[in-house]
Motif scaffolding. Structure first.
Motif, PDB file in Angstrom:
ATOM      1  N   ILE A 186     -26.319  55.029  52.121  1.00 36.71           N
ATOM      2  CA  ILE A 186     -27.679  54.839  52.621  1.00 36.71           C
ATOM      3  C   ILE A 186     -28.138  56.148  53.246  1.00 36.71           C
ATOM      4  N   LYS A 187     -29.140  56.768  52.629  1.00 35.05           N
ATOM      5  CA  LYS A 187     -29.608  58.073  53.086  1.00 35.05           C
ATOM      6  C   LYS A 187     -31.072  58.069  53.509  1.00 35.05           C
ATOM      7  N   HIS A 188     -31.826  57.100  53.001  1.00 33.91           N
ATOM      8  CA  HIS A 188     -33.265  57.091  53.254  1.00 33.91           C
ATOM      9  C   HIS A 188     -33.710  55.694  53.685  1.00 33.91           C
ATOM     10  N   GLU A 189     -34.942  55.622  54.171  1.00 30.14           N
ATOM     11  CA  GLU A 189     -35.484  54.331  54.620  1.00 30.14           C
ATOM     12  C   GLU A 189     -35.518  53.305  53.493  1.00 30.14           C
ATOM     13  N   GLN A 190     -35.871  53.755  52.289  1.00 25.72           N
ATOM     14  CA  GLN A 190     -35.885  52.822  51.158  1.00 25.72           C
ATOM     15  C   GLN A 190     -34.489  52.284  50.876  1.00 25.72           C
ATOM     16  N   ASP A 191     -33.465  53.118  51.088  1.00 21.80           N
ATOM     17  CA  ASP A 191     -32.075  52.657  50.931  1.00 21.80           C
ATOM     18  C   ASP A 191     -31.771  51.541  51.930  1.00 21.80           C
ATOM     19  N   MET A 192     -32.319  51.654  53.141  1.00 21.88           N
ATOM     20  CA  MET A 192     -32.117  50.613  54.152  1.00 21.88           C
ATOM     21  C   MET A 192     -32.754  49.304  53.705  1.00 21.88           C
ATOM     22  N   ILE A 193     -33.943  49.384  53.140  1.00 18.27           N
ATOM     23  CA  ILE A 193     -34.628  48.186  52.639  1.00 18.27           C
ATOM     24  C   ILE A 193     -33.822  47.562  51.505  1.00 18.27           C
ATOM     25  N   ASP A 194     -33.373  48.405  50.568  1.00 19.46           N
ATOM     26  CA  ASP A 194     -32.584  47.902  49.436  1.00 19.46           C
ATOM     27  C   ASP A 194     -31.290  47.257  49.926  1.00 19.46           C
ATOM     28  N   ALA A 195     -30.660  47.866  50.935  1.00 23.15           N
ATOM     29  CA  ALA A 195     -29.415  47.312  51.477  1.00 23.15           C
ATOM     30  C   ALA A 195     -29.654  45.961  52.124  1.00 23.15           C
ATOM     31  N   ALA A 196     -30.751  45.828  52.844  1.00 19.96           N
ATOM     32  CA  ALA A 196     -31.070  44.549  53.483  1.00 19.96           C
ATOM     33  C   ALA A 196     -31.259  43.461  52.430  1.00 19.96           C
ATOM     34  N   HIS A 197     -31.952  43.790  51.356  1.00 22.88           N
ATOM     35  CA  HIS A 197     -32.136  42.809  50.269  1.00 22.88           C
ATOM     36  C   HIS A 197     -30.789  42.453  49.632  1.00 22.88           C
ATOM     37  N   ALA A 198     -29.937  43.451  49.442  1.00 19.43           N
ATOM     38  CA  ALA A 198     -28.631  43.197  48.833  1.00 19.43           C
ATOM     39  C   ALA A 198     -27.769  42.317  49.730  1.00 19.43           C
ATOM     40  N   LEU A 199     -27.854  42.504  51.037  1.00 18.85           N
ATOM     41  CA  LEU A 199     -27.098  41.663  51.966  1.00 18.85           C
ATOM     42  C   LEU A 199     -27.672  40.253  51.995  1.00 18.85           C
ATOM     43  N   ARG A 200     -28.981  40.127  51.884  1.00 19.78           N
ATOM     44  CA  ARG A 200     -29.584  38.788  51.809  1.00 19.78           C
ATOM     45  C   ARG A 200     -29.076  38.043  50.573  1.00 19.78           C
ATOM     46  N   ALA A 201     -28.825  38.767  49.515  1.00 22.54           N
ATOM     47  CA  ALA A 201     -28.337  38.147  48.282  1.00 22.54           C
ATOM     48  C   ALA A 201     -26.942  37.549  48.458  1.00 22.54           C
ATOM     49  N   LYS A 202     -26.259  37.921  49.534  1.00 24.22           N
ATOM     50  CA  LYS A 202     -24.946  37.355  49.833  1.00 24.22           C
ATOM     51  C   LYS A 202     -25.050  36.063  50.636  1.00 24.22           C
ATOM     52  N   GLY A 203     -26.280  35.591  50.845  1.00 27.55           N
ATOM     53  CA  GLY A 203     -26.476  34.306  51.505  1.00 27.55           C
ATOM     54  C   GLY A 203     -26.987  34.379  52.919  1.00 27.55           C
ATOM     55  N   VAL A 204     -27.361  35.572  53.375  1.00 25.68           N
ATOM     56  CA  VAL A 204     -27.867  35.731  54.738  1.00 25.68           C
ATOM     57  C   VAL A 204     -29.385  35.554  54.747  1.00 25.68           C
ATOM     58  N   PRO A 205     -29.939  34.677  55.595  1.00 22.91           N
ATOM     59  CA  PRO A 205     -31.396  34.476  55.607  1.00 22.91           C
ATOM     60  C   PRO A 205     -32.188  35.719  55.983  1.00 22.91           C
ATOM     61  N   ALA A 206     -31.694  36.500  56.956  1.00 22.62           N
ATOM     62  CA  ALA A 206     -32.426  37.669  57.431  1.00 22.62           C
ATOM     63  C   ALA A 206     -31.441  38.764  57.823  1.00 22.62           C
TER      64      ALA A 206
END
Length: 267
Positions: free
Chosen positions: A150-170
């Motif tokens: 994770i190097k940029h703000e967009q990477d942070m957004i993408d990471a959050a979406h990827a973690l949500r895909a593991k079953g986390v609501p937020a």
């Protein structure tokens, strides 16, 4: 005093992070703090010297006796250490029923000591992530959970979406490790993305910031705030606590968790 928060985490003998920071933050925000200690650490502002794990069944006893008597309005977890402890927490949280649960996936101390053994990461991902209301990783923790950089703000957004895909609501990905004068945290709740940006405070006294933020969010959720409001209010508290850090220690010093008793404090 409103909102019963059970923190399940490690003890910090230096008082700046872990259970000690959790108790201070919850109390400062008018909540009632309860604890189940997963490990004892010998540490100060310079780093972690030693760790003594609490036997998993004693961790279970701590959680169960608190919940069976006092009850809770929110859970917060921090350092859990190993897979056996993670499984105990998952079982007891599931047993109690659905209340807000803020999961701070503590993996490495600020000084570099490992606080979660590598083989426990899959246990955390498989058993605890699907139970929590909000996951609050910093950038290195999000990278470890996903196996990405994770190097940029967009990477942070993408990471959050990827973690949500593991079953986390937020997911709240914290940007403190990103360089630059501005500090951004990314909250992804469902399909909603919100970026909270503030000016970075130039200080070395940031010990326990992750513990403090997660506990503050859990307290506001226990008091009935929406997730967005809880995050916003917790960040405001954290920023003031960092800005007024007392300057203790030779390394990364503690925050001023008691800033709410100052005349300068506003909710």
């Amino acid at each position: 005093m409103r909102g019963r928060v059970l923190s399940i985490a490690g003890s910090d003998s230096g008082g700046g992070a872990g259970i000690q920071a959790d108790i201070k933050a919850i109390t400062a925000l008018d909540g009632f703090a309860m604890t189940a200690i997963s490990a004892l650490t010998a540490q100060n502002t310079m780093g972690v010297i030693d760790i003594l794990d609490v036997p998993p069944e004693f961790l279970r006893t701590q959680i169960r006796c608190v919940l069976d008597d006092i009850g809770a309005d929110a859970f917060k977890t921090g350092m859990l250490g190993r897979a056996e402890s993670i499984h105990v927490v998952a079982e007891e949280v599931s047993r109690y029923g659905k209340i807000p649960f803020v999961l701070d996936p503590v993996m490495v101390a600020k000084g570099g000591a490992k606080l979660l053994v590598p083989e426990a990461i899959s246990a955390l991902t498989d058993t605890l992530l699907p139970l929590c209301t909000l996951l609050t990783p910093n950038i290195p923790e999000a990278e470890a959970l996903l196996g990405v950089r994770i190097k940029h703000e967009q990477d942070m957004i993408d990471a959050a979406h990827a973690l949500r895909a593991k079953g986390v609501p937020a997911v709240l990905v914290k940007g403190g490790h990103m360089e630059g004068p501005r500090l951004s945290d990314v909250l992804v709740d469902g399909n909603t993305v919100e970026i909270f940006t503030t000016q970075r405070i130039d200080t070395r006294h940031t010990h326990g910031t992750g513990c403090t933020l997660a506990s503050a969010i859990a307290t506001r959720l226990a008091q009935g705030r929406s997730l967005r409001d809880a995050v916003q209010e917790a960040r405001s508290y954290l920023i003031k606590a960092i800005a007024h850090a007392p300057g203790y220690g030779k390394g990364a010093g503690p925050l001023d968790h008691g800033i709410t008793i100052s005349a300068e404090w506003t909710a």
